[in-house]
Motif scaffolding. Sequence first.
Motif, PDB file in Angstrom:
ATOM      1  N   THR A  52      26.850  32.100  40.090  1.00 58.71           N
ATOM      2  CA  THR A  52      27.716  30.969  40.349  1.00 58.71           C
ATOM      3  C   THR A  52      28.928  31.205  39.456  1.00 58.71           C
ATOM      4  OG1 THR A  52      25.769  29.582  40.638  1.00 58.71           O
ATOM      5  CG2 THR A  52      27.860  28.457  40.343  1.00 58.71           C
ATOM      6  N   TYR A  53      30.137  31.029  40.007  1.00 61.32           N
ATOM      7  CA  TYR A  53      31.312  31.402  39.231  1.00 61.32           C
ATOM      8  C   TYR A  53      32.503  30.488  39.516  1.00 61.32           C
ATOM      9  CZ  TYR A  53      33.182  33.422  43.505  1.00 61.32           C
ATOM     10  OH  TYR A  53      33.655  33.587  44.783  1.00 61.32           O
ATOM     11  N   THR A  54      33.447  30.499  38.593  1.00 58.48           N
ATOM     12  CA  THR A  54      34.724  29.812  38.734  1.00 58.48           C
ATOM     13  C   THR A  54      35.803  30.775  38.264  1.00 58.48           C
ATOM     14  OG1 THR A  54      33.748  27.652  38.291  1.00 58.48           O
ATOM     15  CG2 THR A  54      36.123  27.838  38.018  1.00 58.48           C
ATOM     16  N   LEU A  55      36.818  30.953  39.087  1.00 55.66           N
ATOM     17  CA  LEU A  55      37.953  31.791  38.742  1.00 55.66           C
ATOM     18  C   LEU A  55      39.162  30.878  38.623  1.00 55.66           C
ATOM     19  CD1 LEU A  55      39.062  34.641  38.301  1.00 55.66           C
ATOM     20  CD2 LEU A  55      39.423  34.787  40.768  1.00 55.66           C
ATOM     21  N   GLY A  56      39.685  30.762  37.422  1.00 54.75           N
ATOM     22  CA  GLY A  56      40.790  29.843  37.185  1.00 54.75           C
ATOM     23  C   GLY A  56      41.841  30.434  36.269  1.00 54.75           C
ATOM     24  N   ARG A  57      42.750  29.582  35.829  1.00 56.38           N
ATOM     25  CA  ARG A  57      43.854  30.027  34.982  1.00 56.38           C
ATOM     26  C   ARG A  57      43.392  30.592  33.646  1.00 56.38           C
ATOM     27  NH1 ARG A  57      48.252  25.487  34.777  1.00 56.38           N
ATOM     28  NH2 ARG A  57      49.204  27.076  33.471  1.00 56.38           N
ATOM     29  N   ASP A  58      42.249  30.123  33.165  1.00 54.75           N
ATOM     30  CA  ASP A  58      41.760  30.614  31.874  1.00 54.75           C
ATOM     31  C   ASP A  58      40.887  31.858  32.009  1.00 54.75           C
ATOM     32  OD1 ASP A  58      39.658  29.236  33.078  1.00 54.75           O
ATOM     33  OD2 ASP A  58      38.850  28.541  31.167  1.00 54.75           O
ATOM     34  N   GLY A  59      40.597  32.283  33.229  1.00 53.02           N
ATOM     35  CA  GLY A  59      39.804  33.485  33.442  1.00 53.02           C
ATOM     36  C   GLY A  59      38.631  33.238  34.370  1.00 53.02           C
ATOM     37  N   LEU A  60      37.622  34.054  34.232  1.00 57.76           N
ATOM     38  CA  LEU A  60      36.434  34.004  35.076  1.00 57.76           C
ATOM     39  C   LEU A  60      35.251  33.529  34.241  1.00 57.76           C
ATOM     40  CD1 LEU A  60      34.932  34.801  37.746  1.00 57.76           C
ATOM     41  CD2 LEU A  60      34.608  37.050  36.703  1.00 57.76           C
ATOM     42  N   ARG A  61      34.582  32.500  34.722  1.00 54.49           N
ATOM     43  CA  ARG A  61      33.350  32.022  34.091  1.00 54.49           C
ATOM     44  C   ARG A  61      32.237  32.159  35.125  1.00 54.49           C
ATOM     45  NH1 ARG A  61      34.050  29.470  29.412  1.00 54.49           N
ATOM     46  NH2 ARG A  61      36.137  28.755  28.911  1.00 54.49           N
ATOM     47  N   LEU A  62      31.099  32.690  34.681  1.00 60.26           N
ATOM     48  CA  LEU A  62      29.993  32.835  35.618  1.00 60.26           C
ATOM     49  C   LEU A  62      28.664  32.580  34.945  1.00 60.26           C
ATOM     50  CD1 LEU A  62      28.474  35.883  35.330  1.00 60.26           C
ATOM     51  CD2 LEU A  62      30.702  36.551  36.172  1.00 60.26           C
ATOM     52  N   ILE A  63      27.725  32.173  35.778  1.00 63.35           N
ATOM     53  CA  ILE A  63      26.346  31.957  35.350  1.00 63.35           C
ATOM     54  C   ILE A  63      25.483  32.815  36.259  1.00 63.35           C
ATOM     55  CG2 ILE A  63      24.476  30.307  35.036  1.00 63.35           C
ATOM     56  CD1 ILE A  63      26.658  28.118  34.828  1.00 63.35           C
ATOM     57  N   THR A  64      24.728  33.716  35.666  1.00 69.12           N
ATOM     58  CA  THR A  64      23.883  34.616  36.442  1.00 69.12           C
ATOM     59  C   THR A  64      22.612  33.901  36.888  1.00 69.12           C
ATOM     60  OG1 THR A  64      22.776  35.467  34.488  1.00 69.12           O
ATOM     61  CG2 THR A  64      24.761  36.636  35.209  1.00 69.12           C
ATOM     62  N   GLY A  65      21.897  34.542  37.783  1.00 69.84           N
ATOM     63  CA  GLY A  65      20.668  33.969  38.314  1.00 69.84           C
ATOM     64  C   GLY A  65      19.619  33.675  37.255  1.00 69.84           C
TER      65      GLY A  65
END
Length: 57
Positions: free
Chosen positions: A23-36
């Motif tokens: 699950t991820y979010t790509l925004g102005r501050d970068g990429l944040r993700l949570i793995t399975g």
Amino acid sequence: MQRADELTVVHHDDSVSRFLDVTYTLGRDGLRLITGDGAERHFPRHEVLTTHARRRA
């Protein structure tokens, strides 16, 4: 947050990171993700060149 079965991250130094079931979010501050498995990662925006997300049909 968006979901991907496979997420490929190409970094500015041309290295590649691949993640499965994220699950991820790509925004102005970068990429944040949570793995399975629940691990959280953050890549600052200056490190990410492009991302490729893939979902199974």
